[in-house]
Design a protein around this motif. Structure first.
Motif, mmCIF file in Angstrom:
data_model
loop_
_atom_site.group_PDB
_atom_site.id
_atom_site.type_symbol
_atom_site.label_atom_id
_atom_site.label_comp_id
_atom_site.label_asym_id
_atom_site.label_seq_id
_atom_site.Cartn_x
_atom_site.Cartn_y
_atom_site.Cartn_z
ATOM 1 N N ASP A 1 -1.722 1.660 -9.323
ATOM 2 C CA ASP A 1 -3.070 1.150 -9.152
ATOM 3 C C ASP A 1 -3.142 -0.002 -7.937
ATOM 4 O OD1 ASP A 1 -4.531 2.964 -10.629
ATOM 5 O OD2 ASP A 1 -4.624 1.815 -12.422
ATOM 6 N N GLU A 2 -1.881 -0.904 -8.493
ATOM 7 C CA GLU A 2 -1.662 -2.075 -7.492
ATOM 8 C C GLU A 2 -0.091 -2.091 -7.417
ATOM 9 O OE1 GLU A 2 -2.913 -5.724 -10.434
ATOM 10 O OE2 GLU A 2 -4.094 -5.166 -8.903
ATOM 11 N N VAL A 3 0.321 -2.981 -6.591
ATOM 12 C CA VAL A 3 1.934 -3.242 -6.467
ATOM 13 C C VAL A 3 1.577 -4.791 -5.797
ATOM 14 C CG1 VAL A 3 4.143 -2.776 -5.389
ATOM 15 C CG2 VAL A 3 2.679 -0.879 -6.107
ATOM 16 N N THR B 1 14.433 9.553 -4.462
ATOM 17 C CA THR B 1 13.685 10.335 -3.575
ATOM 18 C C THR B 1 12.482 9.526 -3.195
ATOM 19 O OG1 THR B 1 14.675 12.017 -5.136
ATOM 20 C CG2 THR B 1 12.556 12.283 -4.116
ATOM 21 N N THR B 2 11.906 8.838 -4.158
ATOM 22 C CA THR B 2 10.770 8.112 -4.001
ATOM 23 C C THR B 2 11.063 7.009 -2.736
ATOM 24 O OG1 THR B 2 9.835 8.313 -5.940
ATOM 25 C CG2 THR B 2 8.795 6.782 -4.622
ATOM 26 N N ALA B 3 12.273 6.502 -2.803
ATOM 27 C CA ALA B 3 12.795 5.466 -1.826
ATOM 28 C C ALA B 3 12.745 6.081 -0.385
ATOM 29 C CB ALA B 3 14.012 4.889 -2.150
ATOM 30 N N ALA B 4 13.219 7.356 -0.589
ATOM 31 C CA ALA B 4 13.486 7.933 0.924
ATOM 32 C C ALA B 4 12.104 8.418 1.368
ATOM 33 C CB ALA B 4 14.352 9.350 0.689
ATOM 34 N N ILE B 5 11.225 8.550 0.589
ATOM 35 C CA ILE B 5 9.596 8.762 0.974
ATOM 36 C C ILE B 5 9.190 7.665 1.518
ATOM 37 C CG2 ILE B 5 7.403 9.429 0.091
ATOM 38 C CD1 ILE B 5 8.651 11.440 -1.820
ATOM 39 N N ILE B 6 9.320 6.522 0.955
ATOM 40 C CA ILE B 6 8.788 5.046 1.322
ATOM 41 C C ILE B 6 9.427 4.708 2.531
ATOM 42 C CG2 ILE B 6 8.913 2.599 0.589
ATOM 43 C CD1 ILE B 6 8.469 3.534 -2.377
ATOM 44 N N PHE B 7 10.724 4.944 2.727
ATOM 45 C CA PHE B 7 11.307 4.659 3.880
ATOM 46 C C PHE B 7 10.605 5.489 5.128
ATOM 47 C CE2 PHE B 7 14.536 5.340 7.312
ATOM 48 C CZ PHE B 7 14.896 4.029 7.473
ATOM 49 N N GLU C 1 0.779 -1.215 -0.086
ATOM 50 C CA GLU C 1 -0.096 0.166 0.150
ATOM 51 C C GLU C 1 0.901 1.175 -0.092
ATOM 52 O OE1 GLU C 1 -2.853 2.134 3.177
ATOM 53 O OE2 GLU C 1 -2.925 -0.043 3.060
ATOM 54 N N ILE C 2 2.016 1.452 0.757
ATOM 55 C CA ILE C 2 2.842 2.593 0.783
ATOM 56 C C ILE C 2 3.472 2.701 -0.340
ATOM 57 C CG2 ILE C 2 5.207 3.277 1.895
ATOM 58 C CD1 ILE C 2 3.858 1.895 4.550
ATOM 59 N N TRP C 3 4.006 1.402 -0.877
ATOM 60 C CA TRP C 3 4.468 1.415 -2.563
ATOM 61 C C TRP C 3 3.747 2.012 -3.207
ATOM 62 C CZ3 TRP C 3 8.503 -2.257 -4.756
ATOM 63 C CH2 TRP C 3 9.513 -2.599 -4.123
ATOM 64 N N ARG C 4 2.393 1.559 -3.435
ATOM 65 C CA ARG C 4 1.406 1.942 -4.463
ATOM 66 C C ARG C 4 1.260 3.366 -4.320
ATOM 67 N NH1 ARG C 4 -3.562 -0.160 -2.468
ATOM 68 N NH2 ARG C 4 -3.881 1.859 -1.574
ATOM 69 N N ASP C 5 0.853 3.930 -3.105
ATOM 70 C CA ASP C 5 0.502 5.195 -2.875
ATOM 71 C C ASP C 5 1.799 6.189 -3.439
ATOM 72 O OD1 ASP C 5 -1.695 4.501 -2.053
ATOM 73 O OD2 ASP C 5 -1.382 4.912 0.089
ATOM 74 N N ALA C 6 2.921 5.895 -2.743
ATOM 75 C CA ALA C 6 4.399 6.764 -3.167
ATOM 76 C C ALA C 6 4.550 6.610 -4.863
ATOM 77 C CB ALA C 6 5.465 6.258 -2.420
ATOM 78 N N LEU C 7 4.293 5.639 -5.489
ATOM 79 C CA LEU C 7 4.535 5.506 -6.865
ATOM 80 C C LEU C 7 3.512 5.871 -7.674
ATOM 81 C CD1 LEU C 7 6.645 1.962 -6.612
ATOM 82 C CD2 LEU C 7 7.762 4.389 -7.214
#
Length: 83
Positions: free
Chosen positions: A41-43, A57-63, A32-38
């Motif tokens: 629709d689904e991951v 940058t997205t990796a830092a947000i996900i972390f 869910e976190i990956w899906r929202d950050a990226l």
């Protein structure tokens, strides 16, 4: 690069993996976190972060979201930073 060369290169790309749903609550939350950050629709659990367009940058947000939403707290951050 010609149109013909682009078509050939595209045909050489690996086929996408079939969707594999999260099996546990933890996998579901991380997906869910990956899906929202990226903005997907689904991951699935077998999806590659890089293939989905992930970057540093997205990796830092996900972390940060994993630490915030999954209650790992400062101990997790410190341990990860020391690795």
């Amino acid at each position: 690069m010609s149109q013909q060369e682009m078509v050939v290169r595209r045909q050489q790309l690996p086929l996408p993996k079939p969707y594999a749903a999260p099996r546990t609550e933890t996998e579901g939350k991380i997906a869910e976190i990956w899906r929202d950050a990226l903005a997907m629709d689904e991951v699935g659990v077998d999806d590659s972060y890089n293939d989905l367009g992930g970057d540093s940058t997205t990796a830092a947000i996900i972390f940060a979201l994993i630490v915030e939403q999954m209650s790992y707290g400062a101990a997790f951050v410190f341990t990860a930073a020391m690795a």
